[in-house]
Structures are given as C-alpha cells and as structure tokens.
Design an enzyme around this catalytic site. Structure first.
Site, short mmCIF file in Angstrom:
data_model
loop_
_atom_site.label_atom_id
_atom_site.label_comp_id
_atom_site.label_asym_id
_atom_site.label_seq_id
_atom_site.Cartn_x
_atom_site.Cartn_y
_atom_site.Cartn_z
CD GLU A 20 -6.78 2.70 3.74
OE1 GLU A 20 -6.56 2.96 4.95
OE2 GLU A 20 -6.10 1.86 3.09
CG HIS A 74 -6.11 1.53 10.50
ND1 HIS A 74 -5.93 2.20 11.69
CD2 HIS A 74 -5.30 2.15 9.60
CE1 HIS A 74 -5.06 3.18 11.53
NE2 HIS A 74 -4.66 3.17 10.28
CE LYS A 118 -0.39 6.38 4.39
NZ LYS A 118 -1.65 5.96 5.03
CG ASN A 120 -4.10 8.77 5.01
OD1 ASN A 120 -3.10 8.46 4.36
ND2 ASN A 120 -4.50 8.07 6.06
CG ASP A 126 -4.47 5.33 3.14
OD1 ASP A 126 -5.50 6.03 3.10
OD2 ASP A 126 -3.94 4.95 4.20
CE LYS A 132 -2.62 1.47 3.57
NZ LYS A 132 -3.71 1.36 4.57
#
Length: 373
Positions: free
Chosen positions: A226, A302, A170, A201, A199, A168
């Site tokens: 995500e 998580h 960001k 966020n 991800d 994964k």
C-alpha cells in the site's frame, strides 16, 4: 421542500496516548473537523474530516468562508447538485487538500441528515447490498519505541483471536534486514492462510529502493503493498505494479473521480483505497467505486469504519473494510457515542438512522480548538 438553515463547524485536536510512527512521520495528535447541517424540517446531519496532525483550522475556514454560503437556503436532498455547487465554488482554492476535505465533511453531513429524515440507516438509503455485516481486516502493526518483531507477532495473533482472517502492518521505515525480521515474525505468527497487507505510507522515493524491499517481502506472500510512493508519482506505482507479483494499493489521500480514473488507466494500482472524508464525501466515493467496478478493480475504504461500513455495505466491489479495533492510532472514536460491533472479523451493521452515531458533547468540549460556530 426542506431548506438548509444552519451549517456549523468545530475543530478538535485529540492527542494519542502513545506517539506512533509510520514509515516517514510520527504522530502525536490528530485534528478532526466536525460539521453539522440543519434544515427547517427539524433534522440535523453530522459529518467530519481529518485535518492532519496540525492545521485543521484551514479546513474549518474553508467550511465557513467558502462552502457554508453555498448551502444555506438550499434543499438538502439536492445532494448531487450541492456537490457540484460546492466543488465549483472551491475550484481555485483546492480540488484536493483542505477545501476538498471541507466539501467531503459537508457531503457526509447531507447524506446523514437525509437518512435521518427518512428514518433509515445510511447503508439502506444508499441501496444496502450486504446483509447484517461486512468483512473487515484489522489494521495495526505500527512502529512503537521498544516494539520487537515478536511483539508485533503477538499483536497480530490478538486480531486472529477476534476472528479476523486479514491483518495489516506498517513497513518501509527500517533497514532491509530489520523489515525482513518483522514480516517473518508476522507471517510465522499468523500462518499461511491469513491475508497479510503491507502499508508503506508513501515511504519510498525511487523504484530501485521499492524493488529491493519487495524482493524481501515477496516470499511472505503479501496481500498488497500500500502507498509505496508519493501520491503524485503514478509512474513509479505503475512500474512497480509491472515488476512485482504483489498487488499495489493506493488512494487514501486522493480526491476526485478523475484522479482515481487516472490511477486505473495507468495501471498504477489493482486496489483503490478511497476515503470519504477526503475524496469528496459519500457522493464522490460512490462514483469512484462504480468507476472501479466497471474496470474490474476492487475498492477497500481507508479507516473510519464507523462511517465506511455504510459504503462497504452498499457497493458490490468491496472485499474488505479497514478496521481499527481500538483508539490508539485513529482516535476519532473518542468523539462519538456508538461503536461498531465486531463479530468474527466482521463489522455488524448499525440499525440507528443515518450514519449511526452522534458526537459526545463533553468530548468535543474537552478537545476543542475551535468550538462550534
């Protein structure tokens, strides 16, 4: 019948070695709220929650002022009843956020204490489905100053060399062209057969921005996107889920089974990501996972694989558990005396009773903002 005789809490602040960025924020340190629950049978359980980059003292106060009086003198094996009692007591102060995080930490400690009293690893206490290990994905790909797309690719290759077949990174902080370069370098480095999770966020604020980024990301076949939007914006989650072939995942800072049911009912995510340290503890995590299983929805817990390994190993609808392979971002592991073994991209189930680790007294003392009380 055993009775709870002591409930104590401590607040520690563990600095990151290197300031690390997400799509919308930068992290310099992490507050962890630690709890202990002891009973008159001699067994003690531990739990914890994440208090954010600051403000963990709000959660310690919730433990002391709101929830400790609820537990003292009670039977520690009455976990479901104690969850309801704590939830009712904290109803006005917060059904999410710091009050629920305090409840979560104490619920974890109760389960840990009871598993230790039974002499069983927690996953066995919970009904242990897995044999020996659980499948994990390597979580990384953060934004660091000077980190190039090529360096990102090299990082991911390192995870593959550890045996992981899912990683994964960001996304969402940089421009479209810069993000295209990052995800292209990531996919080139890992090849077509490795699952690549993305991800954001909570990085996007409107659907049009999300769709522009997803148009860039989709050719690289992401496994999921995500937390594309703020947690409360379920309408945008649901609309994005309709308009991209990439599964939407969310839930890491959500609390309570009712909120997760709302996510499922609205079609806002195909994959739920509850975290026992904030969703309501082990008790509520299991309720959420069982609700998701009935709806044909997967659950990928998580962070904090040191604890979530037990939930992953005891539930039928957990395809992956998130794994941080070092202490550079999620640095909770600096506080504990046992690390989960990783073999071929899988987390090896611990054999120690309870949650499988204890706090290191010297580490707690070193990082303490508020000592045990």
């Amino acid at each position: 019948m055993a009775k709870i005789t002591e409930v104590s809490t401590a607040l520690v602040r563990v600095p990151l070695d290197n300031p690390t960025s997400f799509s919308t924020r930068r992290v310099l340190a992490r507050d962890f709220v630690l709890v202990r629950v002891a009973a008159d049978d001699g067994h003690v359980g531990i739990g914890f929650t994440y208090g954010g980059s600051s403000g963990g003292s709000i959660t310690t106060e919730a433990v002391r002022a709101l929830l400790r009086p609820v537990l003292l003198g009670e039977d520690p094996f009455r976990v479901e009843g104690l969850w309801d009692d704590m939830y009712q007591e904290a109803l006005l102060q917060g059904r999410t956020g710091s009050a629920m995080r305090a409840l979560s930490a104490l619920d974890i400690a109760l389960w840990d204490r009871n598993a230790r009293a039974a002499g069983l690893p927690l996953y066995n206490m919970l009904g242990g489905k897995a044999r020996g290990s659980v499948k994990a994905y390597a979580s990384g790909g953060y934004y660091l100053e000077g980190k190039t797309p090529e360096m990102l690719g090299q990082e991911l290759v390192g995870y593959l060399e550890m045996g992981f077949d899912a990683v994964k990174i960001k996304v969402g902080r940089l421009s479209l062209s810069e993000e295209r370069n990052r995800i292209a370098a990531a996919r080139e480095a890992i090849g077509d057969d490795v699952a690549l999770m993305l991800d954001c966020n909570n990085g996007w604020r409107e659907l049009e921005t999300a769709l522009r980024y997803m148009h860039v990301f989709e050719p690289y076949n992401p496994y999921w996107i995500e937390e594309p939007f703020l947690p409360d914006d379920l309408d945008s989650h649901a609309e994005l889920a309709k308009r991209t072939p990439v599964p939407v995942a969310t839930g890491e800072i959500e609390s309570g089974r009712w909120r997760f049911k709302q996510i499922v009912d609205q079609g806002a995510a195909m994959i739920l990501q509850p975290d026992a340290v904030c969703c309501g503890g082990i008790t509520e995590f299991r309720r959420i996972a069982q609700m998701a299983a009935a709806a044909g929805v997967s659950v990928c817990p998580h962070a904090y694989h040191e604890m979530h390994i037990h939930l992953s190993a005891s539930l039928p609808n957990v395809p992956y558990s998130e794994c941080f392979t070092d202490d550079q971002v999620v640095n909770f592991r600096n506080l504990i005396d046992h690390q989960i073994e990783i073999q071929d991209g899988r987390l090896i189930l611990p054999t120690r009773p309870g949650i499988g680790f204890d706090y290191l007294p010297d580490a707690v003392a070193k990082f303490a903002v508020e000592d045990w009380s």
